[in-house]
Design an enzyme around this catalytic site. Sequence first.
Site, PDB file in Angstrom:
ATOM      1  N   THR A 160       0.879  -1.160   0.000  1.00 19.42           N
ATOM      2  CA  THR A 160       0.000   0.000   0.000  1.00 19.42           C
ATOM      3  C   THR A 160       0.920   1.213   0.000  1.00 19.42           C
ATOM      4  OG1 THR A 160      -0.119   0.124   2.429  1.00 19.42           O
ATOM      5  CG2 THR A 160      -1.803  -1.198   1.305  1.00 19.42           C
ATOM      6  N   HIS A 161       0.530   2.257  -0.729  1.00 25.83           N
ATOM      7  CA  HIS A 161       1.383   3.441  -0.890  1.00 25.83           C
ATOM      8  C   HIS A 161       2.749   3.073  -1.496  1.00 25.83           C
ATOM      9  CE1 HIS A 161      -1.511   5.537   1.711  1.00 25.83           C
ATOM     10  NE2 HIS A 161      -1.445   4.472   2.480  1.00 25.83           N
ATOM     11  N   SER A 282      17.568  -0.102 -26.631  1.00 27.74           N
ATOM     12  CA  SER A 282      17.930   1.303 -26.741  1.00 27.74           C
ATOM     13  C   SER A 282      18.857   1.492 -27.938  1.00 27.74           C
ATOM     14  CB  SER A 282      18.633   1.765 -25.458  1.00 27.74           C
ATOM     15  OG  SER A 282      19.289   2.999 -25.647  1.00 27.74           O
ATOM     16  N   LYS A 288      20.080  -2.303 -22.512  1.00 30.81           N
ATOM     17  CA  LYS A 288      18.698  -2.028 -22.131  1.00 30.81           C
ATOM     18  C   LYS A 288      17.716  -3.072 -22.683  1.00 30.81           C
ATOM     19  CE  LYS A 288      17.264   0.893 -20.184  1.00 30.81           C
ATOM     20  NZ  LYS A 288      16.839   2.219 -20.688  1.00 30.81           N
ATOM     21  N   GLU A 295       4.478   0.223 -21.295  1.00 27.97           N
ATOM     22  CA  GLU A 295       4.499   1.683 -21.277  1.00 27.97           C
ATOM     23  C   GLU A 295       3.527   2.263 -22.295  1.00 27.97           C
ATOM     24  OE1 GLU A 295       9.142   2.265 -19.826  1.00 27.97           O
ATOM     25  OE2 GLU A 295       8.618   2.511 -21.945  1.00 27.97           O
TER      26      GLU A 295
END
Length: 464
Positions: A160-161, A282, A288, A295
Amino acid sequence: MTQPRADILWGGRFSEQPSPLAARFSNSLETDFTFFREDITGSIAHATMLGTCGIISENDANAIVKGLKLILLELEENGIPQDIECEDIHSLVETMLVRKIGDVGKKLHTARSRNDQVALDERLYLRVKIDALIDLLRTCSRAFIEKAEASLDMIMPGYTHLQHAQPVMLSHHLLAYVAMFDRDSSRFSDALWRSDLSPLGAAAFAGTSFPIDREQIANELGFRGITINSVDSVSDRDHLIETISACAITMMHLSRFAEESVLWSSSEFSFVRFSDRLTTGSSIMPQKKNPDMAELIRGKTGKVYGALMNLLTTMKALPLAYNRDMQEDKQPLFDALDTTADCVQMTTELIEDATFNKEKMTVQLSSGFLTATELADYLVTKAVAFRDAHSITGKLVAYAEEHNCQLHELPISVLKTYSPQIGDDIYDVLDPVRAVHRKRSAGGTAISEVLKQIEQWKQYLNKK
Protein backbone atom coordinates in the site's frame (compact mmCIF):
# COMPACT_ATOMS: atom_id res chain seq x y z
CA MET A 1 -34.61 30.30 -61.82
CA THR A 2 -31.64 28.61 -60.16
CA GLN A 3 -30.51 25.16 -61.12
CA PRO A 4 -30.65 22.62 -58.26
CA ARG A 5 -27.48 20.86 -57.22
CA ALA A 6 -28.65 17.38 -58.12
CA ASP A 7 -25.31 15.83 -57.21
CA ILE A 8 -25.96 16.46 -53.49
CA LEU A 9 -28.83 14.85 -51.57
CA TRP A 10 -29.91 18.15 -50.07
CA GLY A 11 -28.99 20.34 -53.06
CA GLY A 12 -32.45 21.20 -54.39
CA ARG A 13 -32.71 24.69 -52.89
CA PHE A 14 -29.05 25.65 -53.42
CA SER A 15 -27.65 27.33 -56.54
CA GLU A 16 -23.96 27.48 -55.68
CA GLN A 17 -21.44 24.76 -55.15
CA PRO A 18 -19.77 24.71 -51.72
CA SER A 19 -16.33 26.23 -51.66
CA PRO A 20 -13.52 23.66 -51.90
CA LEU A 21 -12.65 24.32 -48.26
CA ALA A 22 -16.28 23.98 -47.11
CA ALA A 23 -16.64 20.72 -49.04
CA ARG A 24 -13.48 19.30 -47.52
CA PHE A 25 -14.23 20.71 -44.06
CA SER A 26 -17.67 19.08 -43.90
CA ASN A 27 -16.80 15.77 -45.57
CA SER A 28 -16.91 12.75 -43.25
CA LEU A 29 -16.74 9.88 -45.73
CA GLU A 30 -13.24 8.73 -44.78
CA THR A 31 -14.39 8.43 -41.17
CA ASP A 32 -17.92 7.05 -41.42
CA PHE A 33 -17.01 4.60 -44.16
CA THR A 34 -15.99 2.50 -41.16
CA PHE A 35 -19.59 1.39 -40.74
CA PHE A 36 -20.58 0.94 -44.39
CA ARG A 37 -21.77 -2.58 -43.55
CA GLU A 38 -24.08 -1.26 -40.86
CA ASP A 39 -25.35 1.49 -43.15
CA ILE A 40 -26.24 -0.99 -45.88
CA THR A 41 -27.71 -3.49 -43.41
CA GLY A 42 -29.98 -0.76 -42.04
CA SER A 43 -30.93 0.34 -45.54
CA ILE A 44 -31.88 -3.21 -46.52
CA ALA A 45 -34.16 -3.47 -43.47
CA HIS A 46 -35.65 -0.06 -44.24
CA ALA A 47 -36.34 -0.89 -47.89
CA THR A 48 -37.89 -4.21 -46.92
CA MET A 49 -40.20 -2.44 -44.46
CA LEU A 50 -41.19 0.17 -47.08
CA GLY A 51 -42.26 -2.63 -49.39
CA THR A 52 -44.09 -4.61 -46.70
CA CYS A 53 -46.01 -1.51 -45.59
CA GLY A 54 -46.96 -0.60 -49.19
CA ILE A 55 -45.10 2.69 -49.09
CA ILE A 56 -43.20 1.60 -52.17
CA SER A 57 -43.99 -1.37 -54.39
CA GLU A 58 -42.64 -4.83 -53.57
CA ASN A 59 -40.84 -4.87 -56.91
CA ASP A 60 -39.09 -1.59 -56.11
CA ALA A 61 -38.19 -2.82 -52.63
CA ASN A 62 -36.76 -6.04 -54.03
CA ALA A 63 -34.73 -4.13 -56.62
CA ILE A 64 -33.34 -1.83 -53.93
CA VAL A 65 -32.42 -4.74 -51.66
CA LYS A 66 -30.74 -6.60 -54.49
CA GLY A 67 -28.78 -3.49 -55.48
CA LEU A 68 -27.71 -2.84 -51.88
CA LYS A 69 -26.39 -6.38 -51.51
CA LEU A 70 -24.30 -5.93 -54.64
CA ILE A 71 -22.97 -2.61 -53.34
CA LEU A 72 -22.01 -4.28 -50.06
CA LEU A 73 -19.90 -6.81 -51.95
CA GLU A 74 -18.27 -4.07 -54.03
CA LEU A 75 -17.37 -1.94 -51.01
CA GLU A 76 -16.00 -4.95 -49.15
CA GLU A 77 -13.79 -5.80 -52.10
CA ASN A 78 -12.75 -2.37 -53.37
CA GLY A 79 -13.27 0.18 -50.59
CA ILE A 80 -14.33 3.74 -51.37
CA PRO A 81 -14.92 4.23 -55.13
CA GLN A 82 -12.52 6.78 -56.58
CA ASP A 83 -14.94 7.98 -59.27
CA ILE A 84 -17.65 9.19 -56.87
CA GLU A 85 -17.45 12.30 -54.70
CA CYS A 86 -19.81 12.14 -51.73
CA GLU A 87 -19.81 13.83 -48.36
CA ASP A 88 -20.69 10.78 -46.24
CA ILE A 89 -21.40 7.06 -46.32
CA HIS A 90 -25.15 7.58 -46.70
CA SER A 91 -24.71 9.71 -49.82
CA LEU A 92 -22.20 7.25 -51.24
CA VAL A 93 -24.47 4.24 -50.89
CA GLU A 94 -27.46 6.05 -52.37
CA THR A 95 -25.41 7.41 -55.27
CA MET A 96 -24.07 3.95 -56.04
CA LEU A 97 -27.57 2.51 -55.79
CA VAL A 98 -29.02 5.00 -58.29
CA ARG A 99 -26.16 4.27 -60.68
CA LYS A 100 -26.86 0.58 -60.36
CA ILE A 101 -30.68 0.38 -60.54
CA GLY A 102 -31.71 3.82 -61.82
CA ASP A 103 -34.29 6.19 -60.35
CA VAL A 104 -35.85 3.44 -58.26
CA GLY A 105 -32.86 3.86 -55.98
CA LYS A 106 -34.04 7.37 -55.12
CA LYS A 107 -37.01 5.84 -53.27
CA LEU A 108 -34.78 4.31 -50.60
CA HIS A 109 -34.70 7.48 -48.51
CA THR A 110 -38.49 7.64 -48.22
CA ALA A 111 -39.58 8.09 -44.57
CA ARG A 112 -35.99 8.37 -43.44
CA SER A 113 -33.41 11.05 -42.65
CA ARG A 114 -29.67 10.86 -42.39
CA ASN A 115 -30.25 11.83 -38.75
CA ASP A 116 -31.98 8.58 -37.77
CA GLN A 117 -29.90 6.67 -40.31
CA VAL A 118 -26.58 7.54 -38.68
CA ALA A 119 -28.04 6.95 -35.23
CA LEU A 120 -28.98 3.45 -36.39
CA ASP A 121 -25.56 2.83 -37.94
CA GLU A 122 -23.82 3.73 -34.71
CA ARG A 123 -26.00 1.43 -32.62
CA LEU A 124 -25.43 -1.46 -35.01
CA TYR A 125 -21.70 -0.76 -34.96
CA LEU A 126 -21.64 -0.65 -31.16
CA ARG A 127 -23.27 -4.06 -30.97
CA VAL A 128 -20.47 -5.65 -32.97
CA LYS A 129 -17.61 -3.80 -31.29
CA ILE A 130 -18.86 -4.20 -27.72
CA ASP A 131 -19.47 -7.91 -28.15
CA ALA A 132 -15.92 -8.25 -29.49
CA LEU A 133 -14.49 -6.24 -26.59
CA ILE A 134 -16.29 -8.36 -24.01
CA ASP A 135 -14.86 -11.48 -25.65
CA LEU A 136 -11.36 -9.98 -25.51
CA LEU A 137 -11.77 -9.14 -21.83
CA ARG A 138 -12.86 -12.69 -21.07
CA THR A 139 -9.86 -14.05 -22.94
CA CYS A 140 -7.64 -11.71 -20.93
CA SER A 141 -9.28 -12.84 -17.69
CA ARG A 142 -8.67 -16.48 -18.56
CA ALA A 143 -4.99 -15.70 -19.15
CA PHE A 144 -4.72 -14.08 -15.71
CA ILE A 145 -6.47 -17.08 -14.13
CA GLU A 146 -4.10 -19.50 -15.84
CA LYS A 147 -1.10 -17.51 -14.64
CA ALA A 148 -2.55 -17.37 -11.12
CA GLU A 149 -3.05 -21.12 -11.13
CA ALA A 150 0.54 -21.63 -12.27
CA SER A 151 1.85 -19.35 -9.49
CA LEU A 152 0.27 -20.92 -6.42
CA ASP A 153 3.69 -21.50 -4.86
CA MET A 154 4.70 -17.82 -5.01
CA ILE A 155 4.30 -15.38 -2.14
CA MET A 156 5.17 -11.73 -2.58
CA PRO A 157 5.20 -8.59 -0.49
CA GLY A 158 1.90 -6.79 -0.86
CA TYR A 159 1.96 -3.01 -1.09
CA THR A 160 0.00 0.00 0.00
CA HIS A 161 1.38 3.44 -0.89
CA LEU A 162 4.06 1.40 -2.77
CA GLN A 163 5.47 0.46 0.66
CA HIS A 164 5.79 -3.08 2.00
CA ALA A 165 2.53 -3.85 3.77
CA GLN A 166 1.63 -7.54 4.21
CA PRO A 167 2.60 -10.79 2.49
CA VAL A 168 0.18 -11.95 -0.16
CA MET A 169 0.00 -14.74 -2.71
CA LEU A 170 0.99 -13.61 -6.19
CA SER A 171 -2.04 -15.52 -7.47
CA HIS A 172 -4.30 -13.49 -5.22
CA HIS A 173 -2.79 -10.27 -6.56
CA LEU A 174 -3.32 -11.35 -10.17
CA LEU A 175 -6.92 -12.39 -9.52
CA ALA A 176 -7.69 -8.82 -8.44
CA TYR A 177 -7.39 -7.87 -12.11
CA VAL A 178 -9.85 -10.60 -13.07
CA ALA A 179 -12.41 -8.99 -10.76
CA MET A 180 -11.71 -5.61 -12.39
CA PHE A 181 -12.09 -6.99 -15.91
CA ASP A 182 -15.36 -8.65 -14.93
CA ARG A 183 -16.78 -5.30 -13.86
CA ASP A 184 -15.46 -3.78 -17.08
CA SER A 185 -17.32 -6.43 -19.07
CA SER A 186 -20.52 -5.76 -17.15
CA ARG A 187 -20.25 -2.04 -17.86
CA PHE A 188 -19.97 -2.77 -21.58
CA SER A 189 -22.94 -5.12 -21.33
CA ASP A 190 -24.99 -2.43 -19.60
CA ALA A 191 -24.05 0.13 -22.24
CA LEU A 192 -24.99 -2.32 -24.98
CA TRP A 193 -28.37 -3.04 -23.37
CA ARG A 194 -29.25 0.65 -23.27
CA SER A 195 -28.18 1.21 -26.88
CA ASP A 196 -30.02 -1.88 -28.13
CA LEU A 197 -33.04 0.07 -29.43
CA SER A 198 -33.73 1.02 -33.02
CA PRO A 199 -34.00 4.78 -33.70
CA LEU A 200 -34.96 4.33 -37.36
CA GLY A 201 -38.31 5.99 -38.03
CA ALA A 202 -37.52 9.08 -36.00
CA ALA A 203 -36.62 10.64 -39.38
CA ALA A 204 -35.13 14.13 -39.01
CA PHE A 205 -36.42 14.38 -35.43
CA ALA A 206 -40.23 14.62 -35.52
CA GLY A 207 -41.11 11.21 -36.90
CA THR A 208 -42.79 10.66 -40.26
CA SER A 209 -46.30 10.79 -41.70
CA PHE A 210 -45.71 7.61 -43.72
CA PRO A 211 -47.32 4.46 -42.24
CA ILE A 212 -44.02 2.81 -41.34
CA ASP A 213 -43.55 -0.17 -39.06
CA ARG A 214 -40.66 0.62 -36.75
CA GLU A 215 -41.03 -2.65 -34.86
CA GLN A 216 -40.52 -4.63 -38.07
CA ILE A 217 -37.17 -2.95 -38.66
CA ALA A 218 -36.15 -3.43 -35.02
CA ASN A 219 -37.00 -7.12 -35.17
CA GLU A 220 -35.25 -7.67 -38.49
CA LEU A 221 -32.09 -6.01 -37.19
CA GLY A 222 -32.19 -7.89 -33.88
CA PHE A 223 -32.89 -4.96 -31.56
CA ARG A 224 -34.84 -5.56 -28.36
CA GLY A 225 -37.20 -2.69 -29.19
CA ILE A 226 -37.51 0.85 -30.53
CA THR A 227 -36.61 4.22 -29.06
CA ILE A 228 -39.56 6.00 -27.46
CA ASN A 229 -39.09 9.65 -28.38
CA SER A 230 -38.17 10.75 -31.90
CA VAL A 231 -36.39 13.90 -30.76
CA ASP A 232 -34.24 12.00 -28.28
CA SER A 233 -33.60 9.28 -30.88
CA VAL A 234 -31.49 11.56 -33.07
CA SER A 235 -30.27 14.21 -30.65
CA ASP A 236 -28.39 12.32 -27.95
CA ARG A 237 -25.21 10.29 -27.97
CA ASP A 238 -25.16 9.22 -24.34
CA HIS A 239 -24.90 5.57 -25.39
CA LEU A 240 -21.64 6.45 -27.15
CA ILE A 241 -20.44 8.44 -24.16
CA GLU A 242 -21.29 5.54 -21.86
CA THR A 243 -19.37 3.14 -24.08
CA ILE A 244 -16.31 5.38 -24.19
CA SER A 245 -16.58 5.81 -20.42
CA ALA A 246 -16.47 2.02 -20.07
CA CYS A 247 -13.41 2.06 -22.35
CA ALA A 248 -11.76 4.68 -20.15
CA ILE A 249 -12.36 2.67 -16.97
CA THR A 250 -11.05 -0.47 -18.65
CA MET A 251 -7.96 1.43 -19.78
CA MET A 252 -7.43 2.64 -16.24
CA HIS A 253 -7.34 -0.97 -15.06
CA LEU A 254 -5.03 -2.00 -17.89
CA SER A 255 -2.77 0.94 -17.14
CA ARG A 256 -2.44 -0.10 -13.50
CA PHE A 257 -1.27 -3.54 -14.56
CA ALA A 258 1.04 -1.90 -17.09
CA GLU A 259 2.50 0.30 -14.36
CA GLU A 260 3.15 -2.72 -12.17
CA SER A 261 4.72 -4.49 -15.13
CA VAL A 262 7.10 -1.55 -15.61
CA LEU A 263 7.97 -1.40 -11.90
CA TRP A 264 8.26 -5.14 -11.37
CA SER A 265 10.50 -5.65 -14.40
CA SER A 266 12.96 -3.01 -13.20
CA SER A 267 16.27 -3.97 -11.60
CA GLU A 268 15.04 -2.58 -8.29
CA PHE A 269 12.17 -5.12 -8.18
CA SER A 270 13.08 -7.90 -10.62
CA PHE A 271 9.78 -9.61 -9.83
CA VAL A 272 8.95 -10.33 -13.48
CA ARG A 273 10.68 -10.76 -16.79
CA PHE A 274 9.21 -10.37 -20.27
CA SER A 275 10.65 -12.06 -23.32
CA ASP A 276 12.36 -10.36 -26.23
CA ARG A 277 9.09 -10.56 -28.17
CA LEU A 278 7.46 -7.96 -25.95
CA THR A 279 10.38 -5.71 -25.10
CA THR A 280 12.62 -3.33 -27.01
CA GLY A 281 16.17 -2.02 -26.77
CA SER A 282 17.93 1.30 -26.74
CA SER A 283 19.59 2.93 -29.74
CA ILE A 284 22.52 4.00 -27.56
CA MET A 285 22.60 1.76 -24.47
CA PRO A 286 23.20 -1.84 -25.56
CA GLN A 287 22.25 -3.40 -22.21
CA LYS A 288 18.70 -2.03 -22.13
CA LYS A 289 15.60 -4.22 -22.27
CA ASN A 290 12.65 -1.87 -22.07
CA PRO A 291 9.03 -2.80 -21.18
CA ASP A 292 7.72 -0.66 -24.03
CA MET A 293 4.49 -2.61 -24.57
CA ALA A 294 3.42 -1.95 -20.99
CA GLU A 295 4.50 1.68 -21.28
CA LEU A 296 2.46 2.10 -24.45
CA ILE A 297 -0.65 0.71 -22.75
CA ARG A 298 -0.07 3.23 -19.98
CA GLY A 299 0.41 6.01 -22.53
CA LYS A 300 -2.59 5.13 -24.69
CA THR A 301 -4.84 5.44 -21.65
CA GLY A 302 -4.66 9.22 -22.00
CA LYS A 303 -5.85 8.90 -25.60
CA VAL A 304 -9.02 7.15 -24.48
CA TYR A 305 -9.59 9.64 -21.66
CA GLY A 306 -9.27 12.34 -24.32
CA ALA A 307 -11.91 10.66 -26.47
CA LEU A 308 -14.33 10.71 -23.54
CA MET A 309 -13.75 14.40 -22.84
CA ASN A 310 -13.96 15.09 -26.58
CA LEU A 311 -17.48 13.74 -26.92
CA LEU A 312 -18.69 15.08 -23.58
CA THR A 313 -17.54 18.53 -24.61
CA THR A 314 -19.11 18.22 -28.06
CA MET A 315 -22.50 17.32 -26.59
CA LYS A 316 -22.60 19.53 -23.50
CA ALA A 317 -24.25 22.61 -25.02
CA LEU A 318 -26.14 21.36 -28.06
CA PRO A 319 -29.80 22.40 -28.29
CA LEU A 320 -32.22 19.69 -29.38
CA ALA A 321 -32.43 18.07 -31.86
CA TYR A 322 -29.68 17.18 -34.37
CA ASN A 323 -26.70 19.51 -34.89
CA ARG A 324 -23.83 19.05 -37.32
CA ASP A 325 -21.42 19.09 -34.36
CA MET A 326 -22.53 15.50 -33.83
CA GLN A 327 -20.71 14.47 -36.99
CA GLU A 328 -17.62 14.68 -34.77
CA ASP A 329 -18.82 11.83 -32.54
CA LYS A 330 -17.36 9.05 -34.67
CA GLN A 331 -13.61 9.55 -34.49
CA PRO A 332 -13.43 9.54 -30.66
CA LEU A 333 -15.71 6.50 -30.59
CA PHE A 334 -13.66 4.58 -33.15
CA ASP A 335 -10.38 5.56 -31.49
CA ALA A 336 -11.57 4.59 -28.01
CA LEU A 337 -12.95 1.22 -29.09
CA ASP A 338 -9.96 0.29 -31.25
CA THR A 339 -7.37 1.47 -28.72
CA THR A 340 -9.06 -0.38 -25.88
CA ALA A 341 -9.32 -3.57 -27.91
CA ASP A 342 -5.63 -3.38 -28.86
CA CYS A 343 -4.58 -2.76 -25.27
CA VAL A 344 -6.69 -5.63 -23.90
CA GLN A 345 -5.03 -7.96 -26.41
CA MET A 346 -1.59 -6.61 -25.55
CA THR A 347 -2.27 -7.11 -21.84
CA THR A 348 -3.26 -10.70 -22.57
CA GLU A 349 0.07 -11.28 -24.31
CA LEU A 350 1.97 -9.63 -21.47
CA ILE A 351 0.48 -11.82 -18.74
CA GLU A 352 0.88 -14.95 -20.85
CA ASP A 353 4.53 -14.04 -21.49
CA ALA A 354 5.36 -12.99 -17.92
CA THR A 355 7.91 -15.07 -15.99
CA PHE A 356 7.74 -14.29 -12.28
CA ASN A 357 10.83 -14.45 -10.07
CA LYS A 358 9.94 -16.54 -7.02
CA GLU A 359 13.38 -16.18 -5.44
CA LYS A 360 13.36 -12.39 -5.62
CA MET A 361 9.89 -12.21 -4.12
CA THR A 362 10.87 -14.58 -1.34
CA VAL A 363 13.92 -12.48 -0.46
CA GLN A 364 11.72 -9.38 -0.24
CA LEU A 365 9.42 -11.11 2.25
CA SER A 366 12.17 -10.71 4.83
CA SER A 367 12.21 -6.92 4.67
CA GLY A 368 9.79 -4.15 5.42
CA PHE A 369 8.21 -5.68 8.57
CA LEU A 370 5.51 -7.41 6.53
CA THR A 371 4.19 -9.39 9.49
CA ALA A 372 3.73 -6.43 11.85
CA THR A 373 -0.04 -6.73 11.54
CA GLU A 374 0.25 -10.40 12.45
CA LEU A 375 2.03 -9.43 15.66
CA ALA A 376 -0.69 -6.95 16.56
CA ASP A 377 -3.40 -9.54 15.85
CA TYR A 378 -1.48 -12.08 17.94
CA LEU A 379 -1.52 -9.72 20.93
CA VAL A 380 -5.28 -9.31 20.51
CA THR A 381 -5.65 -13.08 20.92
CA LYS A 382 -3.75 -12.63 24.22
CA ALA A 383 -6.47 -10.25 25.52
CA VAL A 384 -4.65 -7.06 24.57
CA ALA A 385 -6.93 -4.36 23.13
CA PHE A 386 -6.18 -3.81 19.45
CA ARG A 387 -5.26 -0.16 19.88
CA ASP A 388 -2.74 -1.10 22.58
CA ALA A 389 -1.51 -4.01 20.45
CA HIS A 390 -1.02 -1.60 17.55
CA SER A 391 1.06 0.71 19.74
CA ILE A 392 3.20 -2.12 21.13
CA THR A 393 3.89 -3.43 17.64
CA GLY A 394 4.79 0.02 16.40
CA LYS A 395 7.35 0.38 19.16
CA LEU A 396 8.82 -3.02 18.34
CA VAL A 397 9.11 -2.05 14.69
CA ALA A 398 10.93 1.14 15.69
CA TYR A 399 13.29 -0.90 17.89
CA ALA A 400 13.99 -3.41 15.12
CA GLU A 401 14.57 -0.65 12.61
CA GLU A 402 16.99 1.07 14.98
CA HIS A 403 18.90 -2.20 15.42
CA ASN A 404 18.82 -3.01 11.70
CA CYS A 405 16.91 -6.27 11.99
CA GLN A 406 13.48 -7.74 11.29
CA LEU A 407 10.79 -8.63 13.81
CA HIS A 408 11.38 -12.34 13.55
CA GLU A 409 15.06 -11.76 14.34
CA LEU A 410 14.35 -10.14 17.73
CA PRO A 411 15.09 -12.38 20.72
CA ILE A 412 12.15 -13.39 22.88
CA SER A 413 13.59 -11.44 25.80
CA VAL A 414 13.31 -8.20 23.86
CA LEU A 415 9.81 -9.04 22.65
CA LYS A 416 8.64 -9.74 26.20
CA THR A 417 10.06 -6.42 27.35
CA TYR A 418 7.41 -4.70 25.26
CA SER A 419 4.62 -7.15 26.11
CA PRO A 420 4.79 -10.01 28.63
CA GLN A 421 1.91 -11.69 26.78
CA ILE A 422 4.27 -12.63 23.94
CA GLY A 423 5.31 -16.28 24.02
CA ASP A 424 7.63 -18.54 22.08
CA ASP A 425 4.83 -19.25 19.58
CA ILE A 426 5.29 -15.72 18.22
CA TYR A 427 7.89 -16.88 15.70
CA ASP A 428 5.33 -19.02 13.90
CA VAL A 429 3.10 -15.95 13.74
CA LEU A 430 5.91 -13.87 12.26
CA ASP A 431 6.57 -16.36 9.45
CA PRO A 432 5.26 -14.67 6.24
CA VAL A 433 4.19 -17.94 4.61
CA ARG A 434 2.10 -18.94 7.61
CA ALA A 435 0.79 -15.38 7.80
CA VAL A 436 -0.54 -15.59 4.26
CA HIS A 437 -2.37 -18.85 4.81
CA ARG A 438 -4.02 -17.59 8.00
CA LYS A 439 -5.95 -15.02 5.93
CA ARG A 440 -8.91 -17.36 5.48
CA SER A 441 -11.67 -14.75 5.48
CA ALA A 442 -13.82 -14.96 2.36
CA GLY A 443 -11.89 -13.43 -0.52
CA GLY A 444 -8.65 -13.43 1.45
CA THR A 445 -5.17 -14.44 0.36
CA ALA A 446 -5.01 -17.88 2.03
CA ILE A 447 -4.45 -20.60 -0.55
CA SER A 448 -7.80 -22.18 0.29
CA GLU A 449 -9.55 -18.93 -0.61
CA VAL A 450 -7.42 -18.34 -3.71
CA LEU A 451 -8.31 -21.82 -4.98
CA LYS A 452 -11.98 -21.00 -4.41
CA GLN A 453 -11.60 -17.80 -6.43
CA ILE A 454 -9.93 -19.62 -9.28
CA GLU A 455 -12.66 -22.23 -9.41
CA GLN A 456 -15.43 -19.63 -9.18
CA TRP A 457 -13.96 -17.58 -12.01
CA LYS A 458 -13.48 -20.66 -14.17
CA GLN A 459 -17.08 -21.74 -13.71
CA TYR A 460 -18.35 -18.23 -14.32
CA LEU A 461 -16.37 -17.69 -17.52
CA ASN A 462 -17.21 -21.13 -18.86
CA LYS A 463 -20.89 -20.21 -18.73
CA LYS A 464 -20.32 -17.22 -21.01
